[in-house]
Design an enzyme around this catalytic site. Structure first.
Site, PDB file in Angstrom:
ATOM      1  N   LYS A 252      30.190  42.563  45.243  1.00 50.20           N
ATOM      2  CA  LYS A 252      28.943  43.341  45.156  1.00 50.20           C
ATOM      3  C   LYS A 252      28.586  43.259  43.659  1.00 50.20           C
ATOM      4  CE  LYS A 252      30.210  47.327  47.288  1.00 50.20           C
ATOM      5  NZ  LYS A 252      31.399  47.040  47.783  1.00 50.20           N
TER       6      LYS A 252
ATOM      7  N   ARG B  79      26.854  54.725  50.620  1.00 51.92           N
ATOM      8  CA  ARG B  79      28.158  54.464  51.199  1.00 51.92           C
ATOM      9  C   ARG B  79      28.426  55.486  52.438  1.00 51.92           C
ATOM     10  NH1 ARG B  79      30.720  52.196  46.538  1.00 51.92           N
ATOM     11  NH2 ARG B  79      32.862  51.240  47.061  1.00 51.92           N
TER      12      ARG B  79
ATOM     13  N   ARG C 174      42.496  41.518  40.788  1.00 51.72           N
ATOM     14  CA  ARG C 174      41.616  42.212  39.467  1.00 51.72           C
ATOM     15  C   ARG C 174      42.491  43.327  38.993  1.00 51.72           C
ATOM     16  NH1 ARG C 174      36.043  45.017  41.219  1.00 51.72           N
ATOM     17  NH2 ARG C 174      37.404  46.616  42.232  1.00 51.72           N
TER      18      ARG C 174
ATOM     19  N   ARG D 281      42.518  48.099  37.071  1.00 47.26           N
ATOM     20  CA  ARG D 281      41.960  49.154  37.378  1.00 47.26           C
ATOM     21  C   ARG D 281      42.890  49.953  38.306  1.00 47.26           C
ATOM     22  NH1 ARG D 281      35.964  48.551  40.016  1.00 47.26           N
ATOM     23  NH2 ARG D 281      36.787  49.893  41.658  1.00 47.26           N
TER      24      ARG D 281
ATOM     25  N   ARG E  54      40.819  52.481  50.923  1.00 42.00           N
ATOM     26  CA  ARG E  54      39.660  51.981  50.588  1.00 42.00           C
ATOM     27  C   ARG E  54      38.985  51.318  51.742  1.00 42.00           C
ATOM     28  NH1 ARG E  54      40.255  49.312  45.092  1.00 42.00           N
ATOM     29  NH2 ARG E  54      38.157  48.731  45.040  1.00 42.00           N
TER      30      ARG E  54
HETATM   31  P1  B4P Z   1      33.665  43.098  42.868  1.00 37.81           P
HETATM   32  O1  B4P Z   1      32.196  42.449  42.674  1.00 37.81           O
HETATM   33  O2  B4P Z   1      33.882  43.964  41.561  1.00 37.81           O
HETATM   34  O3  B4P Z   1      33.725  44.015  44.090  1.00 37.81           O
HETATM   35  P2  B4P Z   1      32.790  45.334  44.517  1.00 37.81           P
HETATM   36  O4  B4P Z   1      32.579  45.100  45.966  1.00 37.81           O
HETATM   37  O5  B4P Z   1      31.698  45.736  43.796  1.00 37.81           O
HETATM   38  O6  B4P Z   1      33.820  46.764  44.320  1.00 37.81           O
HETATM   39  P3  B4P Z   1      34.308  47.855  44.822  1.00 37.81           P
HETATM   40  O7  B4P Z   1      33.589  48.293  46.093  1.00 37.81           O
HETATM   41  O8  B4P Z   1      35.601  47.938  44.878  1.00 37.81           O
HETATM   42  O9  B4P Z   1      33.755  49.042  43.800  1.00 37.81           O
HETATM   43  P4  B4P Z   1      32.918  50.164  43.444  1.00 37.81           P
HETATM   44  O10 B4P Z   1      32.822  50.173  41.969  1.00 37.81           O
HETATM   45  O11 B4P Z   1      31.658  50.196  44.176  1.00 37.81           O
HETATM   46  O12 B4P Z   1      34.709  41.854  43.175  1.00 37.81           O
HETATM   47  C1  B4P Z   1      35.815  42.341  43.313  1.00 37.81           C
HETATM   48  C2  B4P Z   1      36.860  41.109  42.714  1.00 37.81           C
HETATM   49  O13 B4P Z   1      36.559  39.928  43.368  1.00 37.81           O
HETATM   50  C3  B4P Z   1      36.340  40.977  41.317  1.00 37.81           C
HETATM   51  O14 B4P Z   1      37.610  40.667  40.507  1.00 37.81           O
HETATM   52  C4  B4P Z   1      35.747  39.358  41.382  1.00 37.81           C
HETATM   53  O15 B4P Z   1      35.772  38.787  40.258  1.00 37.81           O
HETATM   54  C5  B4P Z   1      36.273  38.777  42.752  1.00 37.81           C
HETATM   55  N1  B4P Z   1      35.183  38.018  43.471  1.00 37.81           N
HETATM   56  C6  B4P Z   1      33.915  38.285  43.249  1.00 37.81           C
HETATM   57  N2  B4P Z   1      33.317  37.328  44.012  1.00 37.81           N
HETATM   58  C7  B4P Z   1      34.345  36.516  44.328  1.00 37.81           C
HETATM   59  C8  B4P Z   1      34.355  35.064  45.168  1.00 37.81           C
HETATM   60  N3  B4P Z   1      33.126  34.483  45.715  1.00 37.81           N
HETATM   61  N4  B4P Z   1      35.506  34.433  45.102  1.00 37.81           N
HETATM   62  C9  B4P Z   1      36.633  35.038  44.576  1.00 37.81           C
HETATM   63  N5  B4P Z   1      36.677  36.168  44.069  1.00 37.81           N
HETATM   64  C10 B4P Z   1      35.590  36.631  43.688  1.00 37.81           C
HETATM   65  O16 B4P Z   1      33.729  51.419  44.105  1.00 37.81           O
HETATM   66  C11 B4P Z   1      34.919  52.064  43.208  1.00 37.81           C
HETATM   67  C12 B4P Z   1      35.352  53.589  44.017  1.00 37.81           C
HETATM   68  O17 B4P Z   1      34.144  54.449  43.490  1.00 37.81           O
HETATM   69  C13 B4P Z   1      35.161  53.987  45.460  1.00 37.81           C
HETATM   70  O18 B4P Z   1      36.468  53.646  45.838  1.00 37.81           O
HETATM   71  C14 B4P Z   1      34.758  55.472  45.396  1.00 37.81           C
HETATM   72  O19 B4P Z   1      35.768  56.222  45.218  1.00 37.81           O
HETATM   73  C15 B4P Z   1      33.658  55.498  44.514  1.00 37.81           C
HETATM   74  N6  B4P Z   1      32.290  55.370  44.881  1.00 37.81           N
HETATM   75  C16 B4P Z   1      31.562  54.277  44.200  1.00 37.81           C
HETATM   76  N7  B4P Z   1      30.248  54.455  45.090  1.00 37.81           N
HETATM   77  C17 B4P Z   1      30.314  55.780  45.749  1.00 37.81           C
HETATM   78  C18 B4P Z   1      29.493  56.155  46.730  1.00 37.81           C
HETATM   79  N8  B4P Z   1      27.988  55.840  46.855  1.00 37.81           N
HETATM   80  N9  B4P Z   1      29.750  57.331  47.296  1.00 37.81           N
HETATM   81  C19 B4P Z   1      31.035  57.719  47.333  1.00 37.81           C
HETATM   82  N10 B4P Z   1      31.989  57.469  46.471  1.00 37.81           N
HETATM   83  C20 B4P Z   1      31.524  56.182  45.580  1.00 37.81           C
END
Ligand code: B4P
Length: 189
Positions: free
Chosen positions: A14, A89, A128, A134, A145
């Site tokens: 995302k 979420r 990552r 992280r 998660r």
């Molecule tokens: P990202 O792009 O970083 O993944 P994400 O889906 O954004 O991450 P996430 O859901 O963990 O985090 P968030 O900060 O929202 O990609 C992950 C990895 O994959 C990276 O290293 C990237 O380089 C790699 N990658 C990407 N695309 C790729 C591809 N095509 N091929 C190979 N590799 C690839 O949430 C973190 C925490 O915050 C949650 O657990 C929760 O505690 C809290 N939180 C956040 N929002 C909340 C909400 N609305 N309500 C309640 N708690 C919340």
């Protein structure tokens, strides 16, 4: 105005795809994960409350999240549109967002879902964790998660599906190919 929810399990890309969407379409980014990490780094009271919850892979309370979103939206009234990344979420957050946008005369146009299998998610997040250190990218927290996503977040897809707004794409492949799939949908709207 174009308002997008970018949806998917932890590690589905995302944050990665949001950056590309913002660059191409000039939208304002709302990443609740980034907003919470900024509070953590600044050691605010909210950040201190969120720290242990995030380290366990649990969700921060809907009240805190909705408060952060409300504050940021009201300071972005000139925007061309918003991309919500990692939010809503829970179904309560989705209902809260619809209500807030309606008060402002706006709505969500589409939910774009990144569909990625469990093992690929675990592999990406462990990588990552190794590369960037992280705190929530360790196996135990990643598994929680994914469970929290299944139990509390996946129903949000049904919420937007029932409004005819969910569009899923295969989230595995090169970052540019996935971006091509997402832009195809955005440009067809
Ligand atoms: P990202 O792009 O970083 O993944 P994400 O889906 O954004 O991450 P996430 O859901 O963990 O985090 P968030 O900060 O929202 O990609 C992950 C990895 O994959 C990276 O290293 C990237 O380089 C790699 N990658 C990407 N695309 C790729 C591809 N095509 N091929 C190979 N590799 C690839 O949430 C973190 C925490 O915050 C949650 O657990 C929760 O505690 C809290 N939180 C956040 N929002 C909340 C909400 N609305 N309500 C309640 N708690 C919340």
């Amino acid at each position: 105005m174009l308002n997008i929810v970018l949806f998917g399990p932890p590690g589905s890309g995302k944050g990665t795809q949001s950056e590309k969407i913002i660059e191409k379409y000039g939208l304002t980014h709302f990443s609740t994960g980034d907003m919470l990490r900024a509070e953590l780094d600044a050691e605010t009271e909210l950040g201190l409350q969120a720290k242990s919850i995030m380290e366990k892979g649990e969700l921060v309370s809907d009240e805190i999240i909705m408060g952060m979103i409300r504050n940021k939206i009201s300071s972005e009234s000139d925007s061309k549109g918003f991309i919500f990344d990692g939010f809503p979420r829970t179904t309560a957050q989705a209902e809260g967002l619809d209500k807030l946008l309606a008060e402002l005369g706006m709505k969500i146009d589409v939910m774009l879902g990144l569909e990625v299998d469990r093992q690929e998610l675990i592999d990406r997040l462990l990588k990552r964790g190794k590369d960037h250190g992280r705190a929530d990218d360790n196996l135990e927290t990643i598994e929680n998660r994914i469970k929290v996503y299944k139990d509390q977040t996946s129903p949000v897809m049904g919420y937007y599906e029932s409004q005819g707004k969910y569009r899923g794409v295969e989230g595995v492949g090169s970052i540019d190919d996935i971006f091509g799939r997402l832009s195809g949908i955005i440009e067809s709207l």
